[in-house]
Scaffold this motif. Structure first.
Motif, PDB file in Angstrom:
ATOM      1  N   LYS A 109       0.842  -1.185   0.000  1.00 41.31           N
ATOM      2  CA  LYS A 109       0.000   0.000   0.000  1.00 41.31           C
ATOM      3  C   LYS A 109       0.879   1.237   0.000  1.00 41.31           C
ATOM      4  O   LYS A 109       1.922   1.279   0.656  1.00 41.31           O
ATOM      5  CB  LYS A 109      -0.904   0.022   1.232  1.00 41.31           C
ATOM      6  N   LYS A 110       0.449   2.236  -0.746  1.00 45.67           N
ATOM      7  CA  LYS A 110       1.218   3.473  -0.816  1.00 45.67           C
ATOM      8  C   LYS A 110       1.035   4.245   0.476  1.00 45.67           C
ATOM      9  O   LYS A 110      -0.086   4.451   0.940  1.00 45.67           O
ATOM     10  CB  LYS A 110       0.772   4.325  -2.004  1.00 45.67           C
ATOM     11  N   ARG A 111       2.138   4.645   1.032  1.00 45.07           N
ATOM     12  CA  ARG A 111       2.095   5.434   2.252  1.00 45.07           C
ATOM     13  C   ARG A 111       2.312   6.888   1.908  1.00 45.07           C
ATOM     14  O   ARG A 111       3.114   7.216   1.028  1.00 45.07           O
ATOM     15  CB  ARG A 111       3.180   4.982   3.219  1.00 45.07           C
ATOM     16  N   GLU A 112       1.605   7.723   2.617  1.00 44.91           N
ATOM     17  CA  GLU A 112       1.784   9.148   2.388  1.00 44.91           C
ATOM     18  C   GLU A 112       3.125   9.574   2.974  1.00 44.91           C
ATOM     19  O   GLU A 112       3.444   9.241   4.109  1.00 44.91           O
ATOM     20  CB  GLU A 112       0.658   9.932   3.062  1.00 44.91           C
ATOM     21  N   LYS A 113       3.877  10.272   2.162  1.00 42.76           N
ATOM     22  CA  LYS A 113       5.159  10.748   2.645  1.00 42.76           C
ATOM     23  C   LYS A 113       4.929  11.944   3.558  1.00 42.76           C
ATOM     24  O   LYS A 113       4.138  12.831   3.259  1.00 42.76           O
ATOM     25  CB  LYS A 113       6.061  11.160   1.477  1.00 42.76           C
ATOM     26  N   LYS A 114       5.618  11.921   4.653  1.00 40.20           N
ATOM     27  CA  LYS A 114       5.497  13.037   5.577  1.00 40.20           C
ATOM     28  C   LYS A 114       6.239  14.230   5.004  1.00 40.20           C
ATOM     29  O   LYS A 114       7.338  14.099   4.475  1.00 40.20           O
ATOM     30  CB  LYS A 114       6.089  12.679   6.938  1.00 40.20           C
ATOM     31  N   LYS A 115       5.616  15.357   5.109  1.00 35.67           N
ATOM     32  CA  LYS A 115       6.271  16.563   4.630  1.00 35.67           C
ATOM     33  C   LYS A 115       7.404  16.905   5.582  1.00 35.67           C
ATOM     34  O   LYS A 115       7.231  16.927   6.796  1.00 35.67           O
ATOM     35  CB  LYS A 115       5.282  17.728   4.571  1.00 35.67           C
ATOM     36  N   GLU A 116       8.543  17.145   4.999  1.00 32.60           N
ATOM     37  CA  GLU A 116       9.691  17.478   5.818  1.00 32.60           C
ATOM     38  C   GLU A 116       9.558  18.911   6.302  1.00 32.60           C
ATOM     39  O   GLU A 116       9.380  19.839   5.521  1.00 32.60           O
ATOM     40  CB  GLU A 116      10.991  17.310   5.029  1.00 32.60           C
ATOM     41  N   LYS A 117       9.619  19.041   7.588  1.00 30.76           N
ATOM     42  CA  LYS A 117       9.536  20.370   8.159  1.00 30.76           C
ATOM     43  C   LYS A 117      10.907  21.019   8.066  1.00 30.76           C
ATOM     44  O   LYS A 117      11.929  20.377   8.340  1.00 30.76           O
ATOM     45  CB  LYS A 117       9.113  20.298   9.627  1.00 30.76           C
ATOM     46  N   PRO A 118      10.948  22.270   7.659  1.00 33.81           N
ATOM     47  CA  PRO A 118      12.249  22.930   7.625  1.00 33.81           C
ATOM     48  C   PRO A 118      12.789  23.048   9.042  1.00 33.81           C
ATOM     49  O   PRO A 118      12.082  23.434   9.969  1.00 33.81           O
ATOM     50  CB  PRO A 118      11.946  24.312   7.029  1.00 33.81           C
ATOM     51  N   GLU A 119      14.022  22.644   9.176  1.00 36.02           N
ATOM     52  CA  GLU A 119      14.633  22.670  10.492  1.00 36.02           C
ATOM     53  C   GLU A 119      14.873  24.103  10.924  1.00 36.02           C
ATOM     54  O   GLU A 119      15.429  24.908  10.183  1.00 36.02           O
ATOM     55  CB  GLU A 119      15.955  21.898  10.476  1.00 36.02           C
ATOM     56  N   LYS A 120      14.440  24.381  12.110  1.00 33.52           N
ATOM     57  CA  LYS A 120      14.652  25.714  12.639  1.00 33.52           C
ATOM     58  C   LYS A 120      16.075  25.789  13.173  1.00 33.52           C
ATOM     59  O   LYS A 120      16.509  24.941  13.946  1.00 33.52           O
ATOM     60  CB  LYS A 120      13.665  25.998  13.771  1.00 33.52           C
ATOM     61  N   GLU A 121      16.739  26.787  12.715  1.00 35.74           N
ATOM     62  CA  GLU A 121      18.111  26.955  13.173  1.00 35.74           C
ATOM     63  C   GLU A 121      18.069  27.677  14.503  1.00 35.74           C
ATOM     64  O   GLU A 121      17.659  28.826  14.593  1.00 35.74           O
ATOM     65  CB  GLU A 121      18.923  27.758  12.155  1.00 35.74           C
ATOM     66  N   LYS A 122      18.465  26.963  15.492  1.00 35.19           N
ATOM     67  CA  LYS A 122      18.486  27.558  16.820  1.00 35.19           C
ATOM     68  C   LYS A 122      19.863  28.181  17.031  1.00 35.19           C
ATOM     69  O   LYS A 122      20.866  27.482  17.102  1.00 35.19           O
ATOM     70  CB  LYS A 122      18.226  26.505  17.894  1.00 35.19           C
ATOM     71  N   GLU A 123      19.841  29.455  17.090  1.00 37.44           N
ATOM     72  CA  GLU A 123      21.091  30.160  17.323  1.00 37.44           C
ATOM     73  C   GLU A 123      21.234  30.389  18.812  1.00 37.44           C
ATOM     74  O   GLU A 123      20.452  31.109  19.421  1.00 37.44           O
ATOM     75  CB  GLU A 123      21.097  31.489  16.566  1.00 37.44           C
ATOM     76  N   LYS A 124      22.197  29.735  19.379  1.00 35.18           N
ATOM     77  CA  LYS A 124      22.433  29.904  20.797  1.00 35.18           C
ATOM     78  C   LYS A 124      23.254  31.178  20.992  1.00 35.18           C
ATOM     79  O   LYS A 124      24.252  31.376  20.304  1.00 35.18           O
ATOM     80  CB  LYS A 124      23.203  28.703  21.358  1.00 35.18           C
ATOM     81  N   PRO A 125      22.804  31.987  21.890  1.00 38.33           N
ATOM     82  CA  PRO A 125      23.586  33.200  22.132  1.00 38.33           C
ATOM     83  C   PRO A 125      24.939  32.825  22.728  1.00 38.33           C
ATOM     84  O   PRO A 125      25.021  32.045  23.665  1.00 38.33           O
ATOM     85  CB  PRO A 125      22.740  33.994  23.125  1.00 38.33           C
ATOM     86  N   ILE A 126      25.953  33.351  22.138  1.00 34.42           N
ATOM     87  CA  ILE A 126      27.308  33.056  22.596  1.00 34.42           C
ATOM     88  C   ILE A 126      27.594  33.934  23.796  1.00 34.42           C
ATOM     89  O   ILE A 126      27.489  35.158  23.739  1.00 34.42           O
ATOM     90  CB  ILE A 126      28.342  33.318  21.478  1.00 34.42           C
ATOM     91  N   LYS A 127      27.908  33.262  24.883  1.00 34.28           N
ATOM     92  CA  LYS A 127      28.221  34.012  26.086  1.00 34.28           C
ATOM     93  C   LYS A 127      29.660  34.497  25.986  1.00 34.28           C
ATOM     94  O   LYS A 127      30.591  33.699  25.906  1.00 34.28           O
ATOM     95  CB  LYS A 127      28.045  33.144  27.324  1.00 34.28           C
ATOM     96  N   GLU A 128      29.768  35.767  25.952  1.00 39.58           N
ATOM     97  CA  GLU A 128      31.098  36.337  25.873  1.00 39.58           C
ATOM     98  C   GLU A 128      31.622  36.547  27.283  1.00 39.58           C
ATOM     99  O   GLU A 128      30.914  37.037  28.168  1.00 39.58           O
ATOM    100  CB  GLU A 128      31.058  37.673  25.123  1.00 39.58           C
ATOM    101  N   LYS A 129      32.828  36.138  27.479  1.00 42.27           N
ATOM    102  CA  LYS A 129      33.431  36.334  28.781  1.00 42.27           C
ATOM    103  C   LYS A 129      33.733  37.814  28.952  1.00 42.27           C
ATOM    104  O   LYS A 129      34.145  38.488  28.016  1.00 42.27           O
ATOM    105  CB  LYS A 129      34.719  35.520  28.915  1.00 42.27           C
ATOM    106  N   LYS A 130      33.488  38.233  30.148  1.00 42.18           N
ATOM    107  CA  LYS A 130      33.745  39.633  30.453  1.00 42.18           C
ATOM    108  C   LYS A 130      35.256  39.846  30.453  1.00 42.18           C
ATOM    109  O   LYS A 130      35.995  39.150  31.144  1.00 42.18           O
ATOM    110  CB  LYS A 130      33.167  39.974  31.831  1.00 42.18           C
ATOM    111  N   LYS A 131      35.680  40.763  29.630  1.00 39.86           N
ATOM    112  CA  LYS A 131      37.105  41.031  29.538  1.00 39.86           C
ATOM    113  C   LYS A 131      37.554  41.760  30.795  1.00 39.86           C
ATOM    114  O   LYS A 131      36.964  42.758  31.199  1.00 39.86           O
ATOM    115  CB  LYS A 131      37.417  41.867  28.302  1.00 39.86           C
TER     116      LYS A 131
END
Length: 90
Positions: free
Chosen positions: A50-72
């Motif tokens: 039986k033909k199965r419905e292909k799941k639509k690929e969800k675009p991956e959300k790019e999670k940008e992690k904030p870079i913790k900058e060390k206090k100079k």
């Protein structure tokens, strides 16, 4: 006596399994070949699958992690910090 009960239970299980209806069907028509198997009250289509419905690929959300900058630290603060970490004169 216990072995007799176990034997009866095993025989009962085999008897109940033997009561399940098994079967198969192959059909050739204008639509093509169809193979089905029967297990109890369930018909399973073996060919064509039986033909199965292909799941639509969800675009991956790019999670940008904030870079913790060390206090100079200023050179003066670094020197004070090293004095506290230092073990002292030998």
């Amino acid at each position: 006596m216990m072995w007799l009960k176990i034997l009866l239970v095993v025989l009962l299980v085999f008897f109940l399994i033997g009561r399940i209806k098994l079967g198969g069907m192959v059909e050739y028509s204008a639509q093509g070949v169809v193979c089905k198997a029967r297990l109890g009250a369930i018909w399973l289509q073996l060919y064509p699958p039986k033909k199965r419905e292909k799941k639509k690929e969800k675009p991956e959300k790019e999670k940008e992690k904030p870079i913790k900058e060390k206090k100079k630290k200023r050179p003066k603060e670094q020197a004070e910090e090293l004095e506290h970490k230092a073990g002292g004169p030998l």
